[in-house]
Design an enzyme around this catalytic site. Structure first.
Site, PDB file in Angstrom:
ATOM      1  N   SER A  45       1.999  -3.780  -7.661  1.00  0.00           N
ATOM      2  CA  SER A  45       2.677  -3.934  -6.378  1.00  0.00           C
ATOM      3  C   SER A  45       1.711  -3.415  -5.323  1.00  0.00           C
ATOM      4  O   SER A  45       1.268  -2.269  -5.390  1.00  0.00           O
ATOM      5  CB  SER A  45       3.980  -3.136  -6.378  1.00  0.00           C
ATOM      6  OG  SER A  45       4.757  -3.476  -5.250  1.00  0.00           O
ATOM      7  N   GLU A  46       1.359  -4.260  -4.358  1.00  0.00           N
ATOM      8  CA  GLU A  46       0.206  -3.954  -3.504  1.00  0.00           C
ATOM      9  C   GLU A  46       0.434  -2.780  -2.556  1.00  0.00           C
ATOM     10  O   GLU A  46      -0.505  -2.311  -1.923  1.00  0.00           O
ATOM     11  CB  GLU A  46      -0.265  -5.196  -2.739  1.00  0.00           C
ATOM     12  CG  GLU A  46       0.683  -5.706  -1.677  1.00  0.00           C
ATOM     13  CD  GLU A  46       1.607  -6.797  -2.188  1.00  0.00           C
ATOM     14  OE1 GLU A  46       1.885  -6.819  -3.407  1.00  0.00           O
ATOM     15  OE2 GLU A  46       2.058  -7.619  -1.361  1.00  0.00           O
ATOM     16  N   ASN A  47       1.666  -2.306  -2.455  1.00  0.00           N
ATOM     17  CA  ASN A  47       1.885  -1.106  -1.649  1.00  0.00           C
ATOM     18  C   ASN A  47       1.430   0.162  -2.377  1.00  0.00           C
ATOM     19  O   ASN A  47       1.447   1.238  -1.777  1.00  0.00           O
ATOM     20  CB  ASN A  47       3.342  -0.985  -1.215  1.00  0.00           C
ATOM     21  CG  ASN A  47       4.312  -0.993  -2.369  1.00  0.00           C
ATOM     22  OD1 ASN A  47       4.152  -1.773  -3.308  1.00  0.00           O
ATOM     23  ND2 ASN A  47       5.317  -0.140  -2.320  1.00  0.00           N
TER      24      ASN A  47
END
Lengths: 216, 231, 216, 231
Positions: A45-47
């Protein structure tokens, strides 16, 4: 014709053991529910998370633990948190083997548009531009046509681009298609959908070779 | 040299109209809610350029500053959860520079690492590349992005010590470490402020050298945008 | 004439409360022993430590805890470890307020040479090139002349450079000098050293204005 | 997908003559001593390009590979503790590319972050800048440095889990994390190999996505170069 869940299910068949995978918001997120048995996939998840798990119980919800869609989630054993620069470091370096995302338009050269409708909607590209510019393997999950019934598979995208020459495969409610050599190549039909219907719904160059099997 | 300030008002001292601020957080997760609220209570501070991945929601986070018309320009990657934002943007009241999320993170990190510019593939062939230099490396096209620095970077950490060392929790880390690096002055608000030596030196995410002011905030609201559960 | 310890002691007078300081190998390392009372200084070691402490006891020695000179050391409360890229991030970004290092040659423009003697010695620049290109405030600690008795304060460095226009101050066994406007400005004399002796030992342009006080 | 290999020989499988290796460590601190020793026992592996901040000492670390003439080229920042190294370099047997330490670290990080080139001030006006582009930003001069990647990156960690997540100890961290990022294949040797979930996800330095092979080494020597004590 496929429902959203079926599109996700079909894409899940593309997963390979050991892969790191980034799933975009919407249909792509649903892919996580259909990972085949015996296939060990780690969700990025790119966060700032590798090893995303399912939604939490009401009791275990944590405001500090969300995915890129801002949904509360959980982690799997062996997960790891990192900052945004490290997250996109691994994305740009090609360490994420597969990116699945939605689109407003895709064209026969593999260009994709999914972040802006001039004068109408500008939500921003989020991490999509980094993802499509970096991943080797990009699958688009979307409806074959928009709400007005117009094809989303074009000869050339009309909306502002997210990335160029990057989409490798598309799974829609009607078909599975590969993009190569400047054309959409029809690989599979959704159950009950005819080749003629797919032809009619595809505005870009469509290559149909031999018998097209039903979706696996 | 004391980094600990006694409250949020002392922390934001010196923030003035026309300045560039970086604000950590992704969505509402990990945002410096105390400092944002304090700035919103100082409506004379206007014409801010805010660098933040998102722009808050209508009634929380940067939404407060938008409602007050304290922000002149936003540099963000995604701004899709805020009606007032959309209204100001479409009407031209608010200038918006949309930047790919990875480029935004790297531009902050570069600013905080003394690197004035770098090549990235993100946005090549799109509007984002307009006016920027491009170059091919190993058969792939890249664009040259310049780094970002701020007058004040405002971050939120889980734990911090009086020397400014910070530890973040879970995905509330996000943009906070890179923005902490890129501030001429960096303000950290933390849930737990501890003494030097209480944090394991192997486990610190942001070294104190990047942090100039620190304080413990009380009663964090930590609003949730998408409360998704399995039951 | 000053001993090495005295040079270090004089440089320690330049420290200001709250500063982060990087001390090079040799005389600069000794500065840590003379930090004035009431001044809180944090030592940065570019191999990945902020908050360097003194040498360990024999009993507490740890092979995993060294400084940039590869010496075993300890940490102070509030110290932090980081990797080499983060270490030079803080250096390049100017977060380290003072760098003290040795030199083979310094010239009147502030150029410095300390990493290579062509055909004879090439140990490498280590972190010195990054440090001198980044810090606002660079003090060189060295002997005024080399072993052959030749001046190390030149009009132009003859050895391969480490950095250009970067040295702001020099403390030698003979004097304290500032570099500005293309010249060495004599600020202080070492006890028992005459202005004439300093003149004779300085090959570059030397500015002497008024009475030159003894070293503080 | 199993990342755990049963021993050092399985770990170094595929390393061939002519390849580029990155090796973590600063001096002898944090070097992958088990893998280096294993490569030194395979003298048929030659013509290596080794990217490592230092080159070991005569009888430890990369000194083993130098003695065997397995290294064609070193990319390092400081090489001053090794007589055999100096002999080979001055005689021309060994090619040496000296790189400022910060640039070396950043070139590895950039390689592992998909950034092909960046501007840095280090080395401007020196031999290091020869043949490189220069540019002024905000009145200061910078040089353009290209990133580095390796065929194999070999790192040493304190703890690791079977998913490849790594935690380093004290200053043994140094170049290990950035080199781990930049390997087409990254091998990690660790002092303690644990199960997924045993490492706190907030405290991991190198995410497992960067690590392809991992094993637990036994009886680390951890030689000390300068045994300095206060008593």
């Amino acid at each position: 014709m496929l429902k959203k869940e079926d599109i996700a299910k079909r894409i899940a068949q593309e997963l390979k053991d050991g892969w790191y995978v980034n799933l975009g918001i919407g249909i792509p997120t649903l892919v996580a529910n259909y990972i085949p048995e015996g296939i060990d996939v780690t969700l990025q998840s790119e966060n700032g998370l590798l090893g995303m798990g399912p939604f939490p119980t009401k009791e275990s919800i944590d405001a500090d633990l969300i995915n890129a869609g801002k949904q509360t989630i959980t982690t799997m054993p062996g997960s790891v948190f990192f900052d945004s620069s490290d997250s996109f470091a691994m994305i740009r370096a090609g360490k994420v083997q597969l990116t699945v995302l939605g689109a407003m338009e895709v064209d026969q050269n593999g260009d994709i548009a999914n972040w802006k409708i001039p004068g109408k909607m500008v939500k921003g590209m989020g991490g999509a531009m980094d993802l499509v510019a970096s991943a080797e393997n990009i699958i688009v999950a979307m409806m074959h046509t928009n709400r007005a019934g117009e094809s989303k598979l074009l000869d050339k995208c009309s909306l502002p681009l997210t990335g160029v020459k990057c989409v490798t495969k598309i799974v829609t409610n009607l078909a599975v298609l590969e993009i190569k050599d400047g054309a959409f190549h029809l690989l599979e039909r959704a159950p009950g959908v005819s080749v003629e219907e797919i032809k009619a719904a595809t505005a870009g160059k469509l290559i149909i070779k031999g018998d097209i099997p039903n979706m696996i | 040299m004391k980094k600990v300030v006694k409250n949020v008002d002392e922390a934001i001292e010196g923030i003035q109209s026309g300045m560039t601020l970086m604000l950590g957080g992704f969505g509402l997760c990990g945002i410096p809610e105390k400092c944002i609220e304090a700035i919103s209570k100082r409506p004379e501070i206007k014409d801010l350029t805010c660098i933040s991945n998102n722009a808050g929601v209508d009634d929380f986070g940067l939404g407060f500053l938008l409602k007050n018309h304290q922000i002149k320009k936003m540099i963000s990657s995604y701004v899709g959860e805020n009606e007032e934002f959309e209204r100001q943007m479409l009407s031209g009241e608010l200038e918006v520079e949309l930047t790919p999320q990875g480029s935004l993170a790297e531009k902050c990190r570069a600013g905080g690492a003394g690197i004035p510019a770098f090549y990235t593939p993100a946005g090549y062939g799109t509007e984002v590349a307009e006016g920027k230099e491009t170059r091919e490396y190993n058969g792939k096209m890249y664009i040259l992005e310049e780094s970002l620095v701020s007058d004040f970077s405002i971050v939120k950490a889980w734990k911090g010590d009086t020397k400014g060392n910070l530890v973040f929790k879970a995905t509330a880390r996000n943009f906070n470490p890179v923005m902490a690096m890129a501030g001429k002055i960096t303000i950290a608000e933390v849930e737990y402020l501890v003494e030097p030596g209480e944090l394991d030196p192997n486990e610190i995410h942001t070294p104190g050298i990047f942090v100039h002011r620190i304080f413990e905030g009380k009663n964090y609201e930590k609003r949730i945008e998408q409360r998704t559960t399995s039951n």
